[in-house]
Design a protein around this motif. Structure first.
Motif, PDB file in Angstrom:
ATOM      1  N   GLN A 116       0.824  -1.206   0.000  1.00  0.00           N
ATOM      2  CA  GLN A 116       0.000   0.000   0.000  1.00  0.00           C
ATOM      3  C   GLN A 116       0.859   1.258   0.000  1.00  0.00           C
ATOM      4  O   GLN A 116       0.473   2.282  -0.552  1.00  0.00           O
ATOM      5  N   LEU A 117       2.027   1.157   0.652  1.00  0.00           N
ATOM      6  CA  LEU A 117       2.893   2.334   0.757  1.00  0.00           C
ATOM      7  C   LEU A 117       3.916   2.407  -0.360  1.00  0.00           C
ATOM      8  O   LEU A 117       4.334   3.485  -0.766  1.00  0.00           O
ATOM      9  N   GLN A 122       2.580   1.131  -6.271  1.00  0.00           N
ATOM     10  CA  GLN A 122       1.518   2.082  -6.570  1.00  0.00           C
ATOM     11  C   GLN A 122       1.690   2.718  -7.950  1.00  0.00           C
ATOM     12  O   GLN A 122       1.060   3.715  -8.265  1.00  0.00           O
ATOM     13  N   GLY A 123       2.643   2.164  -8.721  1.00  0.00           N
ATOM     14  CA  GLY A 123       2.752   2.591 -10.102  1.00  0.00           C
ATOM     15  C   GLY A 123       3.783   3.667 -10.363  1.00  0.00           C
ATOM     16  O   GLY A 123       3.916   4.146 -11.486  1.00  0.00           O
ATOM     17  N   LYS A 124       4.524   4.115  -9.341  1.00  0.00           N
ATOM     18  CA  LYS A 124       5.563   5.124  -9.580  1.00  0.00           C
ATOM     19  C   LYS A 124       6.923   4.440  -9.461  1.00  0.00           C
ATOM     20  O   LYS A 124       7.395   4.160  -8.374  1.00  0.00           O
ATOM     21  N   THR A 125       7.568   4.191 -10.541  1.00  0.00           N
ATOM     22  CA  THR A 125       8.776   3.385 -10.573  1.00  0.00           C
ATOM     23  C   THR A 125       9.839   3.935  -9.628  1.00  0.00           C
ATOM     24  O   THR A 125      10.233   5.081  -9.757  1.00  0.00           O
ATOM     25  N   CYS A 126      10.298   3.079  -8.684  1.00  0.00           N
ATOM     26  CA  CYS A 126      11.256   3.570  -7.683  1.00  0.00           C
ATOM     27  C   CYS A 126      12.486   2.668  -7.628  1.00  0.00           C
ATOM     28  O   CYS A 126      13.547   3.014  -8.132  1.00  0.00           O
ATOM     29  N   LEU A 145       7.934  -2.512 -13.277  1.00  0.00           N
ATOM     30  CA  LEU A 145       7.891  -1.197 -12.621  1.00  0.00           C
ATOM     31  C   LEU A 145       8.745  -1.165 -11.355  1.00  0.00           C
ATOM     32  O   LEU A 145       8.455  -0.436 -10.432  1.00  0.00           O
ATOM     33  N   GLU A 146       9.812  -1.978 -11.351  1.00  0.00           N
ATOM     34  CA  GLU A 146      10.712  -2.038 -10.193  1.00  0.00           C
ATOM     35  C   GLU A 146       9.998  -2.461  -8.918  1.00  0.00           C
ATOM     36  O   GLU A 146      10.381  -2.059  -7.815  1.00  0.00           O
ATOM     37  N   ILE A 165      12.569   5.723   0.292  1.00  0.00           N
ATOM     38  CA  ILE A 165      12.308   7.163   0.226  1.00  0.00           C
ATOM     39  C   ILE A 165      10.910   7.509   0.697  1.00  0.00           C
ATOM     40  O   ILE A 165      10.572   8.673   0.818  1.00  0.00           O
ATOM     41  N   GLN A 166      10.090   6.515   0.937  1.00  0.00           N
ATOM     42  CA  GLN A 166       8.736   6.771   1.406  1.00  0.00           C
ATOM     43  C   GLN A 166       8.754   7.006   2.925  1.00  0.00           C
ATOM     44  O   GLN A 166       9.532   6.400   3.647  1.00  0.00           O
ATOM     45  N   ILE A 167       7.913   7.934   3.372  1.00  0.00           N
ATOM     46  CA  ILE A 167       7.782   8.163   4.814  1.00  0.00           C
ATOM     47  C   ILE A 167       6.334   7.946   5.205  1.00  0.00           C
ATOM     48  O   ILE A 167       5.464   8.651   4.698  1.00  0.00           O
ATOM     49  N   PRO A 168       5.995   7.029   6.085  1.00  0.00           N
ATOM     50  CA  PRO A 168       6.890   6.050   6.699  1.00  0.00           C
ATOM     51  C   PRO A 168       7.381   5.025   5.673  1.00  0.00           C
ATOM     52  O   PRO A 168       6.774   4.865   4.622  1.00  0.00           O
ATOM     53  N   GLN A 169       8.429   4.322   6.041  1.00  0.00           N
ATOM     54  CA  GLN A 169       9.076   3.434   5.079  1.00  0.00           C
ATOM     55  C   GLN A 169       8.132   2.308   4.646  1.00  0.00           C
ATOM     56  O   GLN A 169       7.372   1.788   5.457  1.00  0.00           O
ATOM     57  N   ALA A 170       8.219   1.977   3.366  1.00  0.00           N
ATOM     58  CA  ALA A 170       7.331   0.944   2.838  1.00  0.00           C
ATOM     59  C   ALA A 170       7.930  -0.441   2.964  1.00  0.00           C
ATOM     60  O   ALA A 170       7.226  -1.440   2.840  1.00  0.00           O
TER      61      ALA A 170
END
Lengths: 178, 333
Positions: A116-117, A122-126, A145-146, A165-170
């Motif tokens: 979810q995080l 969620q579709g944004k390649t990271c 999509l990584e 890089i997500q807060i909170p961490q995924a």
């Protein structure tokens, strides 16, 4: 009161505190053996070139006082295996800086991905966790999509959690003792 | 009557200075090593330009201190690590005997490689007695300075404690510490042993940014020494001191009085940090061979001897009033 005393004295109960999610240094023995071996000398922290090893005070019960721990989100283990070399008691085993030996002896925990995080899911390649991992394609692999998939050989060093890089961490490490 | 004066070996008189040098060296190393560790981590990060100004200052200072001795910062500074509780010294690991004993109790098993690291200290203790307490222990360094603080306070007219308790209390503390270690399965004696605490807390303060819980305990022991009993923790409560006393009971090197030179001035009893009784040959297993009594003796009446046990009380010193009066009385009869 009795329950409090038990929590303070019994390592198995104390280490399951829900508020504390910590890792032991790489190569550490299973929790109870580790506690009975560790003499609280602090050499593992003094050898750590990354300064990721910190020491408990009383927050994790009396029996873990002055024992080493790692909070991966603050500073993760870089798997240099120097702490095992200096540990005089074998509470942290000596592990050679080789893939087989590391996979064989190190078990700090295992990463789990919160889809979810996670940006990639969620579709944004990271893909940052995959690039931070010291054992890419052994411990973690990326799909379309990584999107990260944690593999069975993950040893839980926490570099992925540190770099998320997500807060909170995924992506989080579930410590081996829970 | 021929009065042959026996002079003790002249160096014994200066051993106390050497002891202070040793204590200061150990303490300085305990401060230096955490800084060296921080320096190593800066080097490992390969980012001098990204350091804060204070960190750059530390880096430059450490570079100036260590660069004559080492080539590779990351590897060569690993030669000396740890503290007096357990440390690495040029590849050899040395540990406190109490650490080994505590671990045996905590794990209820023998882990030989670690027990071997305590072998050299144990042998030294069997030969020299409680030498660790007087010569190496970083807590002793602070406790002896604390004794001086007590002397200043007394000079200023304040009261400081000098109670006496049973010396055997510390064996009880040792036993309780070991039993608690066995029950909890964790080496808890490390938490009530001042040298281990001092070494750790200095490291925490320098490298991890703050004193830990042990420093509170240590300050309490300092206050105990100041207000209740002089050097009270070492004499009555220290579990390590208890272990060393037991191991050093039959030590080979002991301080002994030369009764012919003694004039009963009792300065030795006054200087003895451990409250022992050199004047009446009462050293016992508590003596830590600190040699303060040898250094202060005005008539060179104390020396080192190779003996397995103390001599029984040899009576008043031959240069004192008491001895002369006794002799006069005997002569009259």
């Amino acid at each position: 009161m009795v329950a409090l005393a038990q929590t303070a004295l019994n390592p198995a109960v104390a280490s399951n505190k829900p508020s504390l999610r910590y890792l032991r240094p790489p190569g550490a023995l299973p929790e109870e053996d580790f506690l009975s071996r560790c003499i609280h000398c602090g050499q593992c922290g003094e050898a750590c070139p990354n300064r990721c090893i910190n020491y408990f005070e009383l927050e994790n019960g009396l029996s873990s006082i002055d024992t080493p721990y790692i909070i991966p989100r603050e500073k993760a283990c870089i798997l240099c295996m120097k702490c095992g070399d200096v540990c005089p008691t074998g509470a942290i085993q000596q592990v050679k800086y080789e893939l087989e030996d590391i996979l064989d002896k190190v078990n700090m925990g295992r990463a789990v991905v919160d889809r979810q995080l996670c940006l990639s899911w969620q579709g944004k390649t990271c893909g940052v966790c995959y690039r931070a991992c010291k054992l890419p394609d052994i411990a973690i692999r990326v799909g379309m999509l990584e999107q990260p998939h944690v593999l069975d050989d993950c040893i839980g060093c926490g570099l992925c959690e540190r770099s998320c890089i997500q807060i909170p961490q995924a992506i989080k490490i579930l410590p081996r003792q829970t | 009557m021929t009065s042959k004066t026996i002079k003790p070996f002249f160096l014994w008189k200066h051993l106390n200075k050497l002891r202070w040098l040793s204590l200061c060296t150990v303490f300085a190393m305990l401060i230096f090593l955490p800084y060296a560790h921080v320096y190593q981590t800066f080097e490992a990060a390969h980012a001098y330009d990204l350091l804060a100004d204070s960190e750059k200052q530390l880096y430059d200072t450490m570079e100036a201190i260590t660069s004559p001795f080492i080539n590779d910062i990351e590897k060569d500074l690993d030669a000396i690590k740890g503290n007096t509780w357990s440390g690495t010294f040029f590849g050899y690991q040395l540990s406190d005997p109490l650490a080994a004993l505590g671990q045996i109790f905590a794990g209820r098993s023998f882990y030989l490689p670690f027990l071997l690291t305590a072998l050299v200290p144990v042998i030294f203790t069997i030969v020299f007695g409680r030498f660790f307490c007087g010569w190496i222990c970083p807590a002793t360094f602070i406790y002896e300075l604390n004794t001086n603080v007590a002397a200043w306070l007394r000079r200023a007219g304040l009261k400081t404690g000098n109670r006496r308790f049973d010396l055997r209390i510390k064996y009880l503390v040792l036993a309780i510490g070991l039993v608690l270690s066995a029950i909890t399965g964790s080496v808890l004696v490390a938490g009530i042993y001042p040298p281990a605490i001092v070494g750790r807390e200095i490291y925490y303060a320098i490298a991890l940014g703050g004193f830990g819980a042990g420093s509170v305990f240590f300050v309490i022991t300092l206050l105990f020494d100041l207000l209740v009993a002089r050097r009270g923790f070492c004499r009555y409560l220290c579990p390590g001191g208890a272990l060393y006393s037991l191991l050093g009971r039959f030590r080979i090197f002991r301080i002994q009085r030369i009764v012919e030179n003694c004039n009963d001035c009792a300065k030795c009893n006054a200087i003895c940090e451990f409250g022992l009784d050199p004047l009446r040959d009462g050293f016992g297993q508590e003596c830590n061979n600190c040699t303060a009594c040898i250094a202060i003796c005005p008539t060179d009446a104390l020396t080192f001897k190779v003996r397995l046990s103390d001599v029984p009380n040899m009576g008043p010193g031959h240069l004192g009033k008491l001895y002369r009066r006794d002799k006069k009385d005997n002569g009259k009869q």
